[in-house]
Design an enzyme around this catalytic site. Structure first.
Site, PDB file in Angstrom:
ATOM      1  N   LYS A  14      58.694  17.425  11.582  1.00 35.23           N
ATOM      2  CA  LYS A  14      57.969  16.794  12.697  1.00 35.23           C
ATOM      3  C   LYS A  14      57.592  15.347  12.342  1.00 35.23           C
ATOM      4  CE  LYS A  14      54.686  20.004  12.656  1.00 35.23           C
ATOM      5  NZ  LYS A  14      55.158  20.922  11.588  1.00 35.23           N
ATOM      6  N   ARG A  89      48.447  23.513  18.486  1.00 36.23           N
ATOM      7  CA  ARG A  89      48.830  24.582  17.564  1.00 36.23           C
ATOM      8  C   ARG A  89      48.308  25.943  18.014  1.00 36.23           C
ATOM      9  NH1 ARG A  89      49.713  21.277  12.682  1.00 36.23           N
ATOM     10  NH2 ARG A  89      50.411  22.640  11.033  1.00 36.23           N
ATOM     11  N   ARG A 128      58.619  18.640  -1.909  1.00 40.95           N
ATOM     12  CA  ARG A 128      57.620  17.606  -1.643  1.00 40.95           C
ATOM     13  C   ARG A 128      56.373  17.820  -2.507  1.00 40.95           C
ATOM     14  NH1 ARG A 128      55.262  16.920   4.308  1.00 40.95           N
ATOM     15  NH2 ARG A 128      54.232  18.846   3.715  1.00 40.95           N
ATOM     16  N   ARG A 134      51.065  17.043  -2.519  1.00 40.46           N
ATOM     17  CA  ARG A 134      50.164  17.418  -1.405  1.00 40.46           C
ATOM     18  C   ARG A 134      49.569  18.798  -1.728  1.00 40.46           C
ATOM     19  NH1 ARG A 134      51.775  17.196   5.002  1.00 40.46           N
ATOM     20  NH2 ARG A 134      50.908  19.286   5.283  1.00 40.46           N
TER      21      ARG A 134
HETATM   22  P1  AP5 Z   1      57.954  16.587   7.421  1.00 39.16           P
HETATM   23  O1  AP5 Z   1      58.649  15.618   8.284  1.00 39.16           O
HETATM   24  O2  AP5 Z   1      56.661  16.206   6.784  1.00 39.16           O
HETATM   25  O3  AP5 Z   1      57.768  17.963   8.194  1.00 39.16           O
HETATM   26  P2  AP5 Z   1      56.529  18.467   9.052  1.00 39.16           P
HETATM   27  O4  AP5 Z   1      57.050  19.441  10.032  1.00 39.16           O
HETATM   28  O5  AP5 Z   1      55.752  17.289   9.564  1.00 39.16           O
HETATM   29  O6  AP5 Z   1      55.758  19.210   7.878  1.00 39.16           O
HETATM   30  P3  AP5 Z   1      54.255  19.210   7.460  1.00 39.16           P
HETATM   31  O7  AP5 Z   1      54.175  19.968   6.181  1.00 39.16           O
HETATM   32  O8  AP5 Z   1      53.661  17.847   7.449  1.00 39.16           O
HETATM   33  O9  AP5 Z   1      53.690  20.036   8.654  1.00 39.16           O
HETATM   34  P4  AP5 Z   1      52.467  20.940   8.785  1.00 39.16           P
HETATM   35  O10 AP5 Z   1      52.565  21.392  10.174  1.00 39.16           O
HETATM   36  O11 AP5 Z   1      52.275  21.997   7.771  1.00 39.16           O
HETATM   37  O12 AP5 Z   1      51.327  19.896   8.407  1.00 39.16           O
HETATM   38  P5  AP5 Z   1      50.215  19.164   9.232  1.00 39.16           P
HETATM   39  O13 AP5 Z   1      49.955  17.911   8.519  1.00 39.16           O
HETATM   40  O14 AP5 Z   1      50.493  19.136  10.681  1.00 39.16           O
HETATM   41  O15 AP5 Z   1      59.022  17.064   6.318  1.00 39.16           O
HETATM   42  C1  AP5 Z   1      58.657  17.949   5.285  1.00 39.16           C
HETATM   43  C2  AP5 Z   1      59.517  17.596   4.053  1.00 39.16           C
HETATM   44  O16 AP5 Z   1      60.903  17.837   4.361  1.00 39.16           O
HETATM   45  C3  AP5 Z   1      59.426  16.117   3.654  1.00 39.16           C
HETATM   46  O17 AP5 Z   1      59.468  16.003   2.260  1.00 39.16           O
HETATM   47  C4  AP5 Z   1      60.696  15.500   4.293  1.00 39.16           C
HETATM   48  O18 AP5 Z   1      61.152  14.376   3.588  1.00 39.16           O
HETATM   49  C5  AP5 Z   1      61.677  16.655   4.211  1.00 39.16           C
HETATM   50  N1  AP5 Z   1      62.651  16.637   5.318  1.00 39.16           N
HETATM   51  C6  AP5 Z   1      62.441  16.281   6.604  1.00 39.16           C
HETATM   52  N2  AP5 Z   1      63.574  16.415   7.332  1.00 39.16           N
HETATM   53  C7  AP5 Z   1      64.514  16.893   6.470  1.00 39.16           C
HETATM   54  C8  AP5 Z   1      65.893  17.241   6.621  1.00 39.16           C
HETATM   55  N3  AP5 Z   1      66.516  17.137   7.791  1.00 39.16           N
HETATM   56  N4  AP5 Z   1      66.550  17.717   5.536  1.00 39.16           N
HETATM   57  C9  AP5 Z   1      65.914  17.834   4.306  1.00 39.16           C
HETATM   58  N5  AP5 Z   1      64.607  17.502   4.106  1.00 39.16           N
HETATM   59  C10 AP5 Z   1      63.915  17.046   5.179  1.00 39.16           C
HETATM   60  O19 AP5 Z   1      48.991  20.173   9.039  1.00 39.16           O
HETATM   61  C11 AP5 Z   1      48.393  20.406   7.778  1.00 39.16           C
HETATM   62  C12 AP5 Z   1      47.172  21.293   7.955  1.00 39.16           C
HETATM   63  O20 AP5 Z   1      46.193  20.613   8.764  1.00 39.16           O
HETATM   64  C13 AP5 Z   1      47.395  22.618   8.691  1.00 39.16           C
HETATM   65  O21 AP5 Z   1      47.849  23.639   7.807  1.00 39.16           O
HETATM   66  C14 AP5 Z   1      46.000  22.903   9.255  1.00 39.16           C
HETATM   67  O22 AP5 Z   1      45.147  23.389   8.259  1.00 39.16           O
HETATM   68  C15 AP5 Z   1      45.534  21.505   9.648  1.00 39.16           C
HETATM   69  N6  AP5 Z   1      45.889  21.148  11.039  1.00 39.16           N
HETATM   70  C16 AP5 Z   1      46.727  20.148  11.431  1.00 39.16           C
HETATM   71  N7  AP5 Z   1      46.833  20.107  12.764  1.00 39.16           N
HETATM   72  C17 AP5 Z   1      46.043  21.104  13.245  1.00 39.16           C
HETATM   73  C18 AP5 Z   1      45.759  21.585  14.554  1.00 39.16           C
HETATM   74  N8  AP5 Z   1      46.315  21.033  15.638  1.00 39.16           N
HETATM   75  N9  AP5 Z   1      44.923  22.647  14.663  1.00 39.16           N
HETATM   76  C19 AP5 Z   1      44.338  23.207  13.582  1.00 39.16           C
HETATM   77  N10 AP5 Z   1      44.583  22.811  12.305  1.00 39.16           N
HETATM   78  C20 AP5 Z   1      45.430  21.757  12.137  1.00 39.16           C
END
Ligand code: AP5
Length: 196
Positions: A14, A89, A128, A134
């Site tokens: 994402k 979410r 990562r 992280r």
């Molecule tokens: P990346 O692009 O970072 O993927 P992502 O889907 O954004 O993954 P995240 O881990 O950031 O998502 P998440 O939903 O767990 O975290 P968030 O910050 O929203 O890519 C991931 C890795 O893969 C990178 O190293 C990238 O380089 C690599 N990659 C990308 N594309 C690739 C490809 N095609 N091939 C190979 N490698 C690739 O949330 C974190 C926490 O915050 C949650 O767990 C929760 O506790 C809280 N939170 C956030 N939003 C909410 C909400 N709305 N409600 C409640 N809690 C929330």
């Protein structure tokens, strides 16, 4: 406005795809994960409370994230549109987003849902974790984040499905290949929905 929800499990790409879409469409990026991590880095009381929940791979309360979204939408209400990354979410967050946008006579254009199998998610996030450190990128928390996604977040797709706005996209391949698939969906959707 073009208002895109970029959706998918942890590690589905994402954030990576959001960066490219912002560059192409000049949209405002709202990532609730980034907003929460900056609260953690600044050691605010909200950040300290959120850190424990994030490190366990659970969801922060709807009330907190909805408050953050309202503020950001208000700040950029005159802009070209938004990319919502990691939000909504829960179905409650989706309902609230609808209300917030309706206040500005706006709506979600489409939900792009990146489809990536669990083994690939684990591989990407463990990599990562090693490279960037992280705190929620360890095997136990990653597995819980994916379980939480399947249990609490997947129902959001049914909410948008009913409005014919749910667009699944294959999230496997190179970053560029996936980006092209997303752009194709956005442009096809816009063409189809243009007022005549
Ligand atoms: P990346 O692009 O970072 O993927 P992502 O889907 O954004 O993954 P995240 O881990 O950031 O998502 P998440 O939903 O767990 O975290 P968030 O910050 O929203 O890519 C991931 C890795 O893969 C990178 O190293 C990238 O380089 C690599 N990659 C990308 N594309 C690739 C490809 N095609 N091939 C190979 N490698 C690739 O949330 C974190 C926490 O915050 C949650 O767990 C929760 O506790 C809280 N939170 C956030 N939003 C909410 C909400 N709305 N409600 C409640 N809690 C929330």
């Amino acid at each position: 406005m073009l208002n895109i929800v970029l959706f998918g499990p942890p590690g589905s790409g994402k954030g990576t795809q959001a960066e490219k879409l912002i560059e192409k469409y000049k949209l405002v990026h709202i990532s609730t994960g980034d907003l929460l991590r900056s609260e953690v880095a600044e050691q605010t009381s909200l950040g300290m409370a959120a850190k424990k929940i994030m490190d366990a791979g659970e969801l922060v309360s709807d009330e907190i994230v909805i408050g953050m979204i309202k503020k950001k939408v208000e700040e950029h209400k005159e802009g070209p549109g938004f990319i919502f990354d990691g939000f909504p979410r829960t179905v409650e967050q989706a309902r609230e987003l609808r209300k917030v946008l309706t206040d500005y006579d706006e709506r979600v254009t489409m939900l792009i849902s990146l489809q990536v199998p669990r083994e690939e998610l684990l591989a990407r996030l463990l990599k990562r974790g090693k490279e960037m450190g992280r705190s929620d990128d360890n095997e136990q928390t990653i597995n819980n984040r994916i379980d939480v996604y399947e249990r609490q977040t997947v129902p959001v797709t049914y909410y948008y499905e009913k409005m014919h706005k749910h667009i699944p996209v294959n999230g496997l391949g190179t970053v560029e290949e996936i980006f092209k698939r997303i752009v194709k969906e956005i442009e096809g959707f816009e063409k189809f929905h243009q007022p005549s």
